[in-house]
Design a protein around this motif. Structure first.
Motif, mmCIF file in Angstrom:
data_model
loop_
_atom_site.group_PDB
_atom_site.id
_atom_site.type_symbol
_atom_site.label_atom_id
_atom_site.label_comp_id
_atom_site.label_asym_id
_atom_site.label_seq_id
_atom_site.Cartn_x
_atom_site.Cartn_y
_atom_site.Cartn_z
ATOM 1 N N THR A 88 0.864 -1.175 0.000
ATOM 2 C CA THR A 88 0.000 0.000 0.000
ATOM 3 C C THR A 88 0.904 1.230 0.000
ATOM 4 O O THR A 88 2.109 1.122 0.209
ATOM 5 N N ASP A 89 0.318 2.365 -0.206
ATOM 6 C CA ASP A 89 1.089 3.604 -0.339
ATOM 7 C C ASP A 89 0.860 4.513 0.858
ATOM 8 O O ASP A 89 0.134 5.498 0.778
ATOM 9 N N ARG A 90 1.447 4.125 1.993
ATOM 10 C CA ARG A 90 1.424 4.921 3.225
ATOM 11 C C ARG A 90 0.007 5.301 3.654
ATOM 12 O O ARG A 90 -0.339 6.461 3.806
ATOM 13 N N VAL A 91 -0.811 4.271 3.856
ATOM 14 C CA VAL A 91 -2.184 4.499 4.307
ATOM 15 C C VAL A 91 -2.311 4.398 5.834
ATOM 16 O O VAL A 91 -3.399 4.533 6.356
ATOM 17 N N ARG A 92 -1.217 4.165 6.512
ATOM 18 C CA ARG A 92 -1.135 4.059 7.969
ATOM 19 C C ARG A 92 -1.577 2.671 8.449
ATOM 20 O O ARG A 92 -2.202 1.921 7.720
ATOM 21 N N PRO A 93 -1.239 2.314 9.692
ATOM 22 C CA PRO A 93 -1.428 0.931 10.154
ATOM 23 C C PRO A 93 -2.865 0.404 10.079
ATOM 24 O O PRO A 93 -3.079 -0.723 9.659
ATOM 25 N N ALA A 94 -3.843 1.190 10.474
ATOM 26 C CA ALA A 94 -5.219 0.684 10.488
ATOM 27 C C ALA A 94 -5.693 0.333 9.080
ATOM 28 O O ALA A 94 -6.258 -0.745 8.860
ATOM 29 N N GLU A 95 -5.471 1.210 8.122
ATOM 30 C CA GLU A 95 -5.923 0.926 6.757
ATOM 31 C C GLU A 95 -5.087 -0.181 6.113
ATOM 32 O O GLU A 95 -5.621 -1.003 5.367
ATOM 33 N N ALA A 96 -3.782 -0.228 6.410
ATOM 34 C CA ALA A 96 -2.953 -1.325 5.891
ATOM 35 C C ALA A 96 -3.462 -2.658 6.445
ATOM 36 O O ALA A 96 -3.555 -3.652 5.719
ATOM 37 N N ARG A 97 -3.822 -2.684 7.707
ATOM 38 C CA ARG A 97 -4.379 -3.895 8.321
ATOM 39 C C ARG A 97 -5.707 -4.256 7.658
ATOM 40 O O ARG A 97 -5.949 -5.416 7.304
ATOM 41 N N ASN A 98 -6.565 -3.275 7.444
ATOM 42 C CA ASN A 98 -7.848 -3.532 6.781
ATOM 43 C C ASN A 98 -7.643 -4.053 5.360
ATOM 44 O O ASN A 98 -8.370 -4.932 4.899
ATOM 45 N N TYR A 99 -6.653 -3.521 4.677
ATOM 46 C CA TYR A 99 -6.318 -3.994 3.331
ATOM 47 C C TYR A 99 -5.940 -5.479 3.377
ATOM 48 O O TYR A 99 -6.392 -6.272 2.564
ATOM 49 N N GLY A 100 -5.116 -5.836 4.333
ATOM 50 C CA GLY A 100 -4.729 -7.236 4.495
ATOM 51 C C GLY A 100 -5.920 -8.119 4.831
ATOM 52 O O GLY A 100 -6.043 -9.231 4.303
ATOM 53 N N ILE A 101 -6.800 -7.637 5.675
ATOM 54 C CA ILE A 101 -7.997 -8.399 6.037
ATOM 55 C C ILE A 101 -8.863 -8.639 4.807
ATOM 56 O O ILE A 101 -9.398 -9.735 4.616
ATOM 57 N N ARG A 102 -8.977 -7.642 3.939
ATOM 58 C CA ARG A 102 -9.773 -7.802 2.715
ATOM 59 C C ARG A 102 -9.189 -8.876 1.792
ATOM 60 O O ARG A 102 -9.906 -9.456 0.988
ATOM 61 N N HIS A 103 -7.906 -9.144 1.908
ATOM 62 C CA HIS A 103 -7.259 -10.148 1.063
ATOM 63 C C HIS A 103 -7.061 -11.487 1.779
ATOM 64 O O HIS A 103 -6.485 -12.411 1.213
ATOM 65 N N ALA A 104 -7.530 -11.584 2.991
ATOM 66 C CA ALA A 104 -7.382 -12.811 3.773
ATOM 67 C C ALA A 104 -8.370 -13.873 3.297
ATOM 68 O O ALA A 104 -9.479 -13.556 2.862
ATOM 69 N N HIS A 105 -7.947 -15.123 3.402
ATOM 70 C CA HIS A 105 -8.797 -16.250 3.011
ATOM 71 C C HIS A 105 -9.244 -17.074 4.221
ATOM 72 O O HIS A 105 -10.037 -17.993 4.070
ATOM 73 N N GLY A 106 -8.750 -16.753 5.392
ATOM 74 C CA GLY A 106 -9.043 -17.555 6.574
ATOM 75 C C GLY A 106 -10.428 -17.310 7.134
ATOM 76 O O GLY A 106 -11.025 -16.250 6.965
ATOM 77 N N LYS A 107 -10.934 -18.333 7.808
ATOM 78 C CA LYS A 107 -12.193 -18.185 8.542
ATOM 79 C C LYS A 107 -11.960 -17.294 9.759
ATOM 80 O O LYS A 107 -12.833 -16.538 10.158
ATOM 81 N N TYR A 108 -10.789 -17.400 10.328
ATOM 82 C CA TYR A 108 -10.417 -16.589 11.490
ATOM 83 C C TYR A 108 -9.284 -15.644 11.082
ATOM 84 O O TYR A 108 -8.374 -16.037 10.363
ATOM 85 N N ILE A 109 -9.347 -14.417 11.572
ATOM 86 C CA ILE A 109 -8.348 -13.411 11.222
ATOM 87 C C ILE A 109 -7.724 -12.864 12.494
ATOM 88 O O ILE A 109 -8.434 -12.446 13.413
ATOM 89 N N LEU A 110 -6.404 -12.885 12.546
ATOM 90 C CA LEU A 110 -5.655 -12.355 13.684
ATOM 91 C C LEU A 110 -4.864 -11.146 13.225
ATOM 92 O O LEU A 110 -3.872 -11.285 12.519
ATOM 93 N N PRO A 111 -5.340 -9.949 13.570
ATOM 94 C CA PRO A 111 -4.577 -8.759 13.167
ATOM 95 C C PRO A 111 -3.400 -8.510 14.098
ATOM 96 O O PRO A 111 -3.411 -8.914 15.234
#
Length: 86
Positions: free
Chosen positions: A63-86
């Motif tokens: 990502t292009d410096r969207v800060r930790p919360a949005e970077a984490r949300n970006y990763g969550i959107r690409h996650a395939h797991g039933k459970y997500i651990l941020p």
């Protein structure tokens, strides 16, 4: 077994990244994916470490410096797991 997604935002944190990833790899639950979101790192060491980490279970996104919360949300959107651990 259900897939667990571990989402890890990163900005110039190369010196901690390998140890953090090792803690995911070395745990006993076998069904996991590690999603590292490089949030625009400009530290050369971090960039090189991230380039070396891509594997079947480790996914790298940028990502292009969207800060930790949005970077984490970006990763969550690409996650395939039933459970997500941020």
């Amino acid at each position: 077994m259900e897939l667990v997604s571990v989402v890890m935002p990163c900005y110039n944190d190369g010196r901690y990244l390998q140890e953090a990833a090792a803690s995911v790899r070395e745990q006993t639950y076998p069904e996991w994916e590690l999603i590292i979101v490089d949030d625009g790192s400009d530290d050369e060491e971090t960039i090189q470490i991230i380039k070396q980490m891509n594997s079947e279970k480790v996914k790298i996104f940028h990502t292009d410096r969207v800060r930790p919360a949005e970077a984490r949300n970006y990763g969550i959107r690409h996650a395939h797991g039933k459970y997500i651990l941020p």
